[in-house]
Design a protein around this motif. Structure first.
Motif, mmCIF file in Angstrom:
data_model
loop_
_atom_site.group_PDB
_atom_site.id
_atom_site.type_symbol
_atom_site.label_atom_id
_atom_site.label_comp_id
_atom_site.label_asym_id
_atom_site.label_seq_id
_atom_site.Cartn_x
_atom_site.Cartn_y
_atom_site.Cartn_z
ATOM 1 N N ARG A 94 12.675 14.677 3.020
ATOM 2 C CA ARG A 94 11.587 13.863 3.905
ATOM 3 C C ARG A 94 11.197 12.173 4.411
ATOM 4 O O ARG A 94 10.816 12.184 5.401
ATOM 5 N N THR A 147 2.605 5.183 -2.072
ATOM 6 C CA THR A 147 2.357 7.017 -1.926
ATOM 7 C C THR A 147 3.034 7.682 -0.663
ATOM 8 O O THR A 147 1.718 8.843 -0.634
ATOM 9 N N LEU A 148 3.898 7.173 -0.222
ATOM 10 C CA LEU A 148 4.503 7.650 1.233
ATOM 11 C C LEU A 148 4.644 9.060 0.223
ATOM 12 O O LEU A 148 4.958 9.041 -0.679
ATOM 13 N N ALA A 149 4.247 10.260 1.318
ATOM 14 C CA ALA A 149 5.082 11.422 -0.236
ATOM 15 C C ALA A 149 6.468 11.512 -0.175
ATOM 16 O O ALA A 149 7.469 11.045 0.875
ATOM 17 N N GLU A 163 13.726 11.272 6.133
ATOM 18 C CA GLU A 163 13.865 11.701 7.792
ATOM 19 C C GLU A 163 12.801 10.642 8.276
ATOM 20 O O GLU A 163 12.870 10.351 9.761
ATOM 21 N N PHE A 164 11.942 11.071 7.670
ATOM 22 C CA PHE A 164 10.789 9.985 8.201
ATOM 23 C C PHE A 164 10.865 8.806 8.494
ATOM 24 O O PHE A 164 10.802 7.986 9.341
ATOM 25 N N HIS A 170 0.675 -1.510 -0.283
ATOM 26 C CA HIS A 170 0.365 -0.178 0.188
ATOM 27 C C HIS A 170 0.995 1.226 -0.808
ATOM 28 O O HIS A 170 0.319 2.206 -0.673
ATOM 29 N N VAL A 171 1.758 0.748 0.357
ATOM 30 C CA VAL A 171 2.991 2.700 0.875
ATOM 31 C C VAL A 171 4.320 2.775 0.082
ATOM 32 O O VAL A 171 3.878 3.656 0.087
#
Lengths: 359, 399
Positions: free
Chosen positions: B171, B127-129, B174-175, B123-124
């Protein structure tokens, strides 16, 4: 702005009138304004914001208490509506006209509000959101912006006046551009599947129920009559239907070029090309460039008409066709041209194209 | 700050990044730039964000894929690419790029399988920013490493500002590296709430908050995903840093592509402001789909209607038509000219702030006329490229 003369304006007015007649003769459908929420969606650059503003204006004029919600980083709606440079209205929002309010949902502000309600202490939440670790996490984490934005819309929909009626009759959400991955509208479903339990899952479920409820919510795709937008809009409609069980009932096709303002463009072009230049014209272009202009206007008109047929065929949905305004959309007067009559009356899939210019 | 002042010089860069908002024809212009480079004998590749089917067709390809494909011989000839030049095209595929990274950075087959099959990864990862931006950078990295191409032209995801594109990978890192995520990775989490105890208190409060919102089950899935993903983080970070350095270095040029409509032009101004505050050097601006008078400006188009002109035109038309018809046609010609002129003036007014800014900053500025149809074949792409590099058409304006 200087122009060649008044005729540009009257030519445009003429074509607007002409298209309006075609629209009025076409099949009517239920009003866009009979539900609580309109989610204006579509590919970037199709004019979602303009359409949202035009809809808001029309709804307010019909007496509905209306709220337009923007989500982008740069606010555009207030300036569009008043025709003047407006200071940002922000999360608090502002009334721009009688019955017409706009706001911008800023995800961090909405998150703070939401967490405050969950936890009961706004101070604690504000301190938490200043935490570097959390903000790094939130900057990268997917989906929460969309979810919190839709959650806020849900809350706005639930808001009541003191007499128990809804605070807003109509909320227009100018949604972010659709892309290739998950769309804005997919998020509640995905979130619910991933999270499964807890308050967040319940919120996602409520939001999903709202956007899926055909009694309360319109999904309104906006397209242009051009290749990529038609492609992407058709795919969007398919995905909305198959994956999300959402049923749009019309598509707005924006900025459709009017017919060339003359009875027989082909003959005009041919005749101009047969003249020998240069003629001693003072303010009119020479026959060559004039013929090119006729050909170009005609070509853009035909191109648009072809894509109108294509999007109608591919989606099977009625179209609301909005004209390309030569002066651009600069304020309330232009928005009014795009407003009520256009959005209420549909050009059905098989209707006579507005392309003939016999007058 | 370096400046690249002509479009010709752009082609001598290693990378050209086309930035701008959506719906302005960025992808097609990126292809037209790469085409010109290949016609000048370079080996060029264009990386698109969209599947852009008609563009693929114009390049003689069935469709674009995640691997660079070179053009078939017949299309090369149609596009005017000589024997030394080469043109390839590919499409950004975020999922494929991420899967590729997982395969590259996880030596162990079981870990690899665990990541690829984790539902949260599926899923991710796309779609992670910032994941598509990260994937784009990853592609650039690979293309640079391979030395297969002299010039890489990169289309970018539509964004409200270019900084999104440059910062998104950061980002994302960083995430992944944030203390909160790190703490989620701790195996102790599997033991439930008690696992948080050892953490220092602000982070623990965050975790409590998260757990309260999303439940421990989700956190466990997430933890497993992040744990597996973490093994790749160093490789990720290193590559992202190197690509960013390249993009901000002397071998890369940023091009802002915009349209001439009022809103698009206004967005472009905000975009420019943002680039400047972030000190990202821009090489120039291309304004696409601008309505311009064919073959230059009409003489004195700003004047009110002149009956004398209609009369002259009508008389000329009488050579081929009877009088009433000639008069009709002349009047129609006037109406068309008026409408067209209104559009030309409107577009010019819209782009004026951009033109002004470009001049002020010493950037090149180029307007491309709106075309009769979209580019859908080799001839159309070739025409676009010709117009783009036609020095007679530099900075056209309806004076």
């Amino acid at each position: 702005m200087v122009s060649l003369g008044v005729s540009a304006h009257s030519a445009q007015r003429l074509s607007v009138e002409r298209s309006r007649r075609v629209l009025m003769s076409a099949e009517h459908s239920s009003s866009l304004f009979d539900r609580r929420i309109i989610v204006v969606t579509g590919k970037g650059g199709t004019g979602k914001t303009t359409v949202s503003a035009a809809l808001g204006l029309a709804a307010a004029q019909q007496g509905l208490s209306t709220l337009i919600v923007e989500v982008g980083a740069f606010e555009q709606i207030p300036t569009l509506i008043t025709g003047q440079r407006e200071n940002p209205v922000g999360y608090r929002g502002r009334a721009l006209r009688p019955r017409l309010r706009t706001m911008r949902i800023e995800p961090f502000a909405a998150l703070a509000e939401y967490l405050g309600l969950q936890i009961g202490s706004q101070r604690l939440v504000e301190r938490a959101l200043r935490n570097r670790s959390l903000s790094q996490f939130l900057n990268g984490a997917p989906g929460w912006r969309e979810l919190i934005t839709l959650g806020k819309v849900w809350q706005l929909e639930q808001m009541q006046r003191s007499d128990g009626g809804p605070r807003y009759d109509l909320i227009i959400l100018d949604a972010p551009a659709t892309g290739h991955g998950l769309t804005f509208l997919d998020v509640p479903q995905v979130a619910r599947a991933a999270v499964r339990s807890g308050p967040l899952a319940r919120n996602a479920q409520r939001v999903e129920a709202l956007i899926r409820d055909p009694e309360r919510t319109h999904i309104l795709p906006v397209s242009l009559a051009e290749e990529l937008p038609v492609q992407e809009t058709s795919e969007l409609v398919e995905r909305l239907r198959d994956k999300l069980k959402l049923q749009p009932d019309r598509i707005v096709v924006n900025a459709v070029a009017a017919p060339v303002p003359c009875s027989d463009p082909a003959e005009l072009e041919k005749s101009l090309r047969s003249l020998s230049s240069p003629l001693p014209l003072r303010h009119l272009p020479q026959p060559g460039p004039l013929a090119d202009a006729v050909a170009h206007l005609q070509a853009r008109h035909h191109l648009n008409q072809g894509y109108l047929d294509q999007i109608a065929d591919r989606t099977g949905l009625p179209l609301v066709v909005l004209p390309l305004l030569s002066q651009g959309v600069n304020g309330p007067n232009d928005l009014e041209i795009l407003s009520a009559p256009w959005l209420e009356r549909l050009r059905t899939a098989g209707a006579e194209p507005t392309g003939d210019c016999t007058e | 700050m370096r400046t690249v002042q002509t479009l010709d010089k752009i082609l001598q860069q290693r990378i050209v990044v086309c930035v701008g908002t959506g719906g302005v024809g960025k992808t097609t212009l990126a292809a037209a730039l790469a085409l010109e480079a290949s016609r000048r004998g370079q080996r060029a590749v264009v990386v698109t964000i969209d599947p852009a089917r008609r563009l693929a067709g114009a390049l003689g390809l069935q469709g674009l894929s995640a691997e660079p494909q070179s053009l078939p011989e017949s299309t090369r000839a149609e596009l005017g690419i000589g024997t030394t030049g080469a043109l390839s095209a590919m499409m950004l595929d975020t999922q494929a790029t991420f899967d590729g990274l997982v395969k590259k950075f996880t030596a162990e087959a079981t870990t690899r399988k665990r990541i690829l099959e984790n539902p949260i990864y599926q899923h991710v990862s796309t779609t992670l920013a910032g994941s598509s931006e990260y994937a784009a950078m990853e592609i650039v990295f690979e293309l640079l490493e391979s030395s297969e191409f002299d010039l890489i032209v990169l289309d970018t995801p539509p964004a409200q500002n270019a900084v999104d594109f440059l910062d998104a990978p950061n980002r994302l890192l960083e995430f992944i590296e944030s203390r909160l995520v790190r703490s989620l990775i701790q195996p102790a989490l599997a033991a439930g709430r008690k696992g948080f105890r050892w953490l220092e208190s602000p982070t623990r409060r965050m975790l409590d908050l998260l757990e309260g919102l999303v439940g421990i089950g989700f956190l466990r899935d997430l933890s497993e995903f992040l744990l597996a993903f973490e093994s790749m983080a160093d490789g990720f970070a290193d590559r992202a840093r190197r690509v960013r350095e390249t993009l901000l270095g002397p071998d890369c040029a940023f091009l802002l592509i915009t349209g001439a409509s009022r809103q698009t032009a206004q967005n472009a101004v905000s975009f420019l402001d943002h680039l400047e505050t972030q000190r990202i050097p821009l090489a120039g601006l291309l304004v696409n789909r601008m309505r311009l008078w064919p073959q230059g400006a009409p003489p004195g188009a700003d004047h009110p209607p002149d009956p004398q002109d209609v009369k002259i035109l009508s008389e000329a038309l009488q050579a081929i038509h009877p009088t009433p018809k000639a008069t009709d046609l002349a009047n129609s010609a006037w109406a068309v000219a008026s409408q067209y002129n209104a559009w030309v003036n409107q577009d010019e007014e819209n782009v004026e702030p951009l033109r002004h800014r470009a001049k002020d900053r010493g950037l090149f500025f180029r307007c491309l006329s709106e075309r009769d149809s979209d580019v859908h074949d080799a001839a159309g792409l070739r025409n676009l490229s010709d117009e783009l590099f036609d020095s007679n058409l530099q900075d056209r304006r309806p004076s």
